[in-house]
Scaffold this active site. Structure first.
Site, PDB file in Angstrom:
ATOM      1  N   SER A 192       1.120  -1.600   0.480  1.00 43.07           N
ATOM      2  CA  SER A 192       0.006   0.074  -0.119  1.00 43.07           C
ATOM      3  C   SER A 192       1.364   1.385  -0.450  1.00 43.07           C
ATOM      4  CB  SER A 192      -0.531   0.395   1.104  1.00 43.07           C
ATOM      5  OG  SER A 192      -0.460  -0.163   2.426  1.00 43.07           O
TER       6      SER A 192
ATOM      7  N   THR B  23     -39.958  25.490  -9.154  1.00 45.29           N
ATOM      8  CA  THR B  23     -40.709  24.160  -9.234  1.00 45.29           C
ATOM      9  C   THR B  23     -40.172  23.274 -10.712  1.00 45.29           C
ATOM     10  OG1 THR B  23     -42.520  24.946  -8.396  1.00 45.29           O
ATOM     11  CG2 THR B  23     -41.507  25.270  -6.884  1.00 45.29           C
ATOM     12  N   HIS B  24     -40.114  22.237 -10.226  1.00 49.52           N
ATOM     13  CA  HIS B  24     -40.389  21.515 -11.381  1.00 49.52           C
ATOM     14  C   HIS B  24     -39.684  22.241 -12.293  1.00 49.52           C
ATOM     15  CE1 HIS B  24     -43.651  19.909  -9.210  1.00 49.52           C
ATOM     16  NE2 HIS B  24     -44.220  20.540  -9.204  1.00 49.52           N
TER      17      HIS B  24
ATOM     18  N   GLU C 251     -20.171  21.438 -14.761  1.00 47.51           N
ATOM     19  CA  GLU C 251     -19.976  20.371 -15.028  1.00 47.51           C
ATOM     20  C   GLU C 251     -19.502  19.441 -14.211  1.00 47.51           C
ATOM     21  OE1 GLU C 251     -20.964  20.225 -19.650  1.00 47.51           O
ATOM     22  OE2 GLU C 251     -19.168  22.018 -18.897  1.00 47.51           O
TER      23      GLU C 251
ATOM     24  N   TYR D  74      -9.368  -6.641  12.673  1.00 41.19           N
ATOM     25  CA  TYR D  74      -8.290  -6.734  11.452  1.00 41.19           C
ATOM     26  C   TYR D  74      -8.483  -7.757  10.152  1.00 41.19           C
ATOM     27  CZ  TYR D  74      -5.022  -4.443   8.242  1.00 41.19           C
ATOM     28  OH  TYR D  74      -4.547  -4.322   6.485  1.00 41.19           O
TER      29      TYR D  74
ATOM     30  N   GLN E 162      -6.804  -2.042   4.738  1.00 42.77           N
ATOM     31  CA  GLN E 162      -6.490  -1.157   3.566  1.00 42.77           C
ATOM     32  C   GLN E 162      -7.533  -0.565   2.488  1.00 42.77           C
ATOM     33  OE1 GLN E 162      -2.612  -2.863   3.295  1.00 42.77           O
ATOM     34  NE2 GLN E 162      -2.654  -2.803   0.713  1.00 42.77           N
TER      35      GLN E 162
HETATM   36  N1  ARG Z   1      -0.769  -1.806   5.019  1.00 47.50           N
HETATM   37  C1  ARG Z   1      -1.764  -1.924   5.856  1.00 47.50           C
HETATM   38  C2  ARG Z   1      -2.973  -1.109   5.779  1.00 47.50           C
HETATM   39  O1  ARG Z   1      -3.582  -0.269   5.547  1.00 47.50           O
HETATM   40  C3  ARG Z   1      -1.603  -1.574   7.219  1.00 47.50           C
HETATM   41  C4  ARG Z   1      -1.744  -2.791   8.525  1.00 47.50           C
HETATM   42  C5  ARG Z   1      -1.481  -4.080   8.260  1.00 47.50           C
HETATM   43  N2  ARG Z   1      -0.844  -5.318   8.862  1.00 47.50           N
HETATM   44  C6  ARG Z   1      -1.548  -6.032   9.316  1.00 47.50           C
HETATM   45  N3  ARG Z   1      -1.951  -7.240   9.800  1.00 47.50           N
HETATM   46  N4  ARG Z   1      -1.313  -6.820   8.059  1.00 47.50           N
HETATM   47  O2  ARG Z   1      -4.355  -2.035   6.091  1.00 47.50           O
END
Ligand code: ARG
Length: 464
Positions: free
Chosen positions: A27, A159-160, A294, A321, A326
Site C-alpha cells: 500500500s 419548481t419542476h 459540469e 483486522y 487497507q
Molecule cells: N497497510 C496496512 C493497511 O493499510 C497496514 C496494516 C497491516 N496489518 C497487517 N496485519 N498486515 O491496513
C-alpha cells in the site's frame, strides 16, 4: 533487527515474498501520504514506552532523534523507499532501525500495524477533514459576499424547473449557503466523534506489557483512548462518515454546478463566467464552456461511489483486522482531494462571474409569476384560497389563450380590479414575499444576519 531489504515479518518465513504478492498487497503507493501521522504516532508510542519503563530515556531519545531524521528525509523528499517497504509503517520503522540501531528495534514493542494504521488515519482525518470544512466555509463566504453585494436583483424561483414565484438572487445564493452550513456541522461532528486513540489495542487484543493508552492518547491530542481493542482496530466508521459528509457536500456542489450550467447557457443568460474560470472548445471557436460547473456535478458520482465502495468493503468483515481494511484509504484520499479541488474552483468561478440582472428581471417579471399574489390578494378580501386559486387560474388560461395581458384581464375583472392589477407590474411580485425566511427584500436582512452568525460561529469552531 530488521534487515535492510526484508519485510517486518520475515522471521517466520523460509522464503521472501513473491513479486506478485508485493505488487498486489503493498500500500506504500498511496499510504505514504500518512508519513507525518505515522511519525507523530511513533513519537507518542516511544514516549509512552519510556513512560512505563519499557524503554530507557537514552533509548527513547535515540529513537526520537531517528524519527526526527526520518521526518526530515521524508519532508525533503530525500527518503529512499525500498521495494520491501510494503507500507508507510514498514518504511518508517525500517529507517528508524537503520538509524537508531538496537534501540530502533524496540520501536514496535506492544504495537501492531493494526492499531498503528488506525491511529495514523484518525490523525490524518482530524487535520484533513477540518481543511475540507474550511474550504466549505470559504465557498459560503463567496456566496455571502455576492448576496451582500446585490440585494435587489430578482430571478424566478422554480419548481419542476417551471417558473413559480420571483425571489431575490441573494436569497437564492444563500439557500446554497445554508446547505453548506449543515455540511460544515456534519464534518465537525465527524471530527469530534473520531477523536479517539486506537493506539495500544495492539494487533487485536491489547498486550501483556504494561502500556498506558491514556498517556499516548493525550500525547497525540486525542480526546480519549479506545474502550475495546477489537473495536479499536476494526472500526472504520469514521472513514465512512467522512466519505458520507463529503459525498453530501458533493451533492450540494452538483446542484450548484447544474444551476450554473443552466444560468450560463444562452437560453437562460443569467450569468457570464470570467474567462479564467471557463474553457473553450478545440473545434468550435465561439464556445465558452462551464467545465467547472459540469465537473462539480460530475464528480459527485465519484464521491458517492467512494462512500458506497467502502461500505461494501466493511460489510460482513469478521473481527478484528482484515487486510480488506487497507481499501479504506484510496477512496478517502480521493474524496478529500476531489472535493477540495471542487470547492476551490467553484468558489473562484462564482466569485468572478458576472450576473445579468436584466435577464433575470425579464424572467422574474413574467406576468404569470404574480398569479399567487393575485390569489392571495383575493384571500385578504375574504375569498377562500381554493376559490381564489380557481379565479386566477382561469384568468391565466385566458391570458395564455388570447395573449391579452394578465394585468389588463385583472383590471377588467370586478372581483380584482386596478389595485390587484398593480401587483402584476414589473418588480412588484418579489416585494410581496415578506414572511419570515421568505425570498423578498423585507426578510433578507434577518437572513443575512443569521447567516453571518453561523459563518462566524463555524470559523470559531474551526480555529478552536
Ligand atoms: N497497510 C496496512 C493497511 O493499510 C497496514 C496494516 C497491516 N496489518 C497487517 N496485519 N498486515 O491496513
Amino acid at each position: 533487527m530488521t534487515e535492510r531489504g526484508s519485510t517486518l515479518w520475515h522471521g517466520r518465513f523460509a522464503e521472501g515474498p513473491a513479486e506478485a504478492l508485493m505488487a498486489f498487497t503493498a500500500s506504500i503507493g498511496f499510504d505514504r501520504r500518512l508519513w507525518r501521522d505515522d511519525i507523530e504516532g511513533s513519537r507518542a508510542h516511544v514516549k509512552g514506552l519510556a513512560h512505563v519503563g519499557l524503554l530507557s530515556e537514552v533509548e527513547r531519545d535515540e529513537v526520537l532523534s531517528a524519527l526526527d531524521a526520518t521526518y526530515r528525509e521524508m519532508d525533503s523528499a530525500s527518503f529512499e523507499f525500498l521495494p520491501s517497504d510494503e507500507d508507510i509503517h514498514t518504511a518508517v520503522e525500517r529507517r528508524v532501525t537503520e538509524l537508531a540501531g538496537p534501540a530502533g528495534a524496540k520501536l514496535h514493542t506492544a504495537r501492531s500495524r493494526n492499531d498503528q494504521v488506525a491511529t495514523d488515519l484518525r490523525l490524518w482525518c482530524k487535520r484533513e477533514v477540518r481543511l475540507v470544512a474550511e474550504r466549505v466555509v470559504a465557498l459560503q463566504r463567496v456566496l455571502l459576499a455576492r448576496a451582500e453585494a446585490d440585494q435587489v436583483t430578482a430571478l424566478p424561483g422554480y419548481t419542476h424547473l417551471q417558473r413559480a414565484q420571483p425571489v431575490l438572487l441573494a436569497h437564492h445564493l444563500l439557500a446554497h449557503g445554508w446547505a453548506l452550513a449543515r455540511d460544515v456541522d456534519r464534518l465537525l461532528a465527524t471530527i469530534e466523534r473520531l477523536d479517539v486513540s486506537p493506539l495500544g489495542a495492539g494487533a487485536l487484543a491489547g498486550t501483556s506489557l504494561p502500556i498506558d493508552p491514556h498517556f499516548t492518547a493525550s500525547t497525540l491530542g486525542f480526546a480519549k483512548p479506545f474502550d475495546n481493542s477489537l473495536d479499536a482496530v476494526s472500526d472504520r466508521d469514521f472513514v465512512a462518515e467522512a466519505l458520507f459528509d463529503i459525498a453530501l457536500v458533493g451533492v450540494h456542489l452538483a446542484r450548484i454546478g447544474e444551476e450554473w450550467v443552466l444560468w450560463t447557457s444562452e437560453e437562460f443568460g443569467f450569468a457570464r463566467l470570467d474567462d479564467r474560470y471557463a474553457t473553450g472548445s478545440s473545434m468550435l471557436p465561439q464556445k465558452k464552456n462551464p467545465d467547472i460547473a459540469e465537473l462539480a456535478r460530475g464528480k459527485s458520482g465519484r464521491l458517492i461511489g467512494n462512500l458506497t465502495g467502502l461500505l461494501i468493503t466493511l460489510k460482513g468483515l469478521p473481527f478484528a483486522y482484515n487486510r480488506d481494511l487497507q481499501e479504506d484509504k484510496e477512496p478517502l484520499f480521493d474524496s478529500v482531494e476531489q472535493v477540495s479541488l471542487a470547492l476551490l474552483a467553484l468558489a473562484g468561478m462564482i466569485e468572478s462571474a458576472t450576473f445579468d440582472p436584466e435577464r433575470m428581471a425579464a424572467a422574474a417579471d413574467a406576468e404569470t409569476n404574480s398569479a399567487t399574489d393575485l390569489a392571495e390578494w383575493l384571500v385578504r378580501g375574504g375569498t377562500p384560497f381554493r376559490d381564489a386559486h380557481a379565479i386566477v387560474g382561469q384568468l391565466v388560461r385566458t391570458h395564455l389563450a388570447t395573449g391579452t395581458s394578465l394585468a389588463e384581464l385583472v383590471r377588467g375583472d370586478d372581483r380584482l380590479g386596478a389595485d390587484a392589477a398593480a401587483l402584476v407590474a414589473p418588480g412588484v411580485a418579489v416585494t410581496r414575499r415578506s414572511s419570515p425566511g421568505a425570498g423578498g427584500p423585507d426578510a433578507l436582512d434577518a437572513q443575512l444576519v443569521a447567516f453571518r452568525e453561523v459563518i462566524e460561529r463555524d470559523r470559531g469552531r474551526l480555529v478552536g
